[in-house]
Design a protein around this motif. Sequence first.
Motif, mmCIF file in Angstrom:
data_model
loop_
_atom_site.group_PDB
_atom_site.id
_atom_site.type_symbol
_atom_site.label_atom_id
_atom_site.label_comp_id
_atom_site.label_asym_id
_atom_site.label_seq_id
_atom_site.Cartn_x
_atom_site.Cartn_y
_atom_site.Cartn_z
ATOM 1 N N GLY A 225 0.771 -1.225 0.000
ATOM 2 C CA GLY A 225 0.000 0.000 0.000
ATOM 3 C C GLY A 225 0.803 1.277 0.000
ATOM 4 N N LYS A 226 2.113 1.175 -0.141
ATOM 5 C CA LYS A 226 2.956 2.367 -0.103
ATOM 6 C C LYS A 226 3.777 2.482 -1.378
ATOM 7 C CE LYS A 226 3.381 2.629 4.916
ATOM 8 N NZ LYS A 226 4.326 2.754 6.061
ATOM 9 N N GLN A 227 4.342 3.656 -1.588
ATOM 10 C CA GLN A 227 5.199 3.862 -2.755
ATOM 11 C C GLN A 227 6.577 3.262 -2.516
ATOM 12 O OE1 GLN A 227 5.198 8.125 -3.528
ATOM 13 N NE2 GLN A 227 3.503 7.902 -4.969
ATOM 14 N N ARG A 228 7.235 2.958 -3.607
ATOM 15 C CA ARG A 228 8.598 2.456 -3.520
ATOM 16 C C ARG A 228 9.506 3.564 -2.978
ATOM 17 N NH1 ARG A 228 9.589 0.236 -8.833
ATOM 18 N NH2 ARG A 228 8.706 -1.708 -8.054
ATOM 19 N N GLU A 229 10.440 3.187 -2.095
ATOM 20 C CA GLU A 229 11.337 4.166 -1.503
ATOM 21 C C GLU A 229 12.768 3.658 -1.516
ATOM 22 O OE1 GLU A 229 10.309 4.846 2.619
ATOM 23 O OE2 GLU A 229 10.204 2.701 3.069
ATOM 24 N N LEU A 230 13.683 4.603 -1.527
ATOM 25 C CA LEU A 230 15.102 4.266 -1.509
ATOM 26 C C LEU A 230 15.515 3.866 -0.098
ATOM 27 C CD1 LEU A 230 17.856 4.286 -3.064
ATOM 28 C CD2 LEU A 230 18.117 6.642 -2.222
ATOM 29 N N VAL A 231 16.256 2.780 0.004
ATOM 30 C CA VAL A 231 16.785 2.321 1.288
ATOM 31 C C VAL A 231 18.218 2.813 1.468
ATOM 32 C CG1 VAL A 231 17.376 0.309 2.664
ATOM 33 C CG2 VAL A 231 15.315 0.265 1.227
ATOM 34 N N ALA A 232 19.037 2.607 0.452
ATOM 35 C CA ALA A 232 20.448 2.977 0.531
ATOM 36 C C ALA A 232 21.043 2.902 -0.862
ATOM 37 C CB ALA A 232 21.219 2.035 1.465
ATOM 38 N N PHE A 233 22.171 3.595 -1.062
ATOM 39 C CA PHE A 233 22.895 3.416 -2.304
ATOM 40 C C PHE A 233 24.396 3.404 -2.033
ATOM 41 C CE2 PHE A 233 24.576 7.641 -2.981
ATOM 42 C CZ PHE A 233 23.620 8.540 -2.530
#
Length: 114
Positions: A42-50
């Motif tokens: 139910g949520k948008q994709r988000e960045l965890v780390a790069f």
Amino acid sequence: QVQLVESGGGLVQAGGSLRLSCAAPGTLFRIKVVGWYRQAPGKQRELVAFITKGGTTNYADFAMGRFTISRDNAKNTAYLQMNSLNPEDTAVYYCNYYPDFGSWGQGTRVPVSS
């Protein structure tokens, strides 16, 4: 564009750990910034780390101190070590290039039970 392939997900209890892997075909991987992303229900994709090709890392606030991103350029593989998991970390985890991501793979599912 060729997709990166994620693996290593699975059911884990709160407080547990997992290490995810991201395999990339070809040599492009070695010069690219690689990111781990996640999408919770139910949520948008988000960045965890790069991580840059030279190993410089950057983390989302929620990942700081619990998750560690790394890479092995000789193996065309990136990793995400996740510790102290909690139910809010339940998501499908993806790897892709950052910020110019290509097509998305299947991801690897990480359900965290309380």
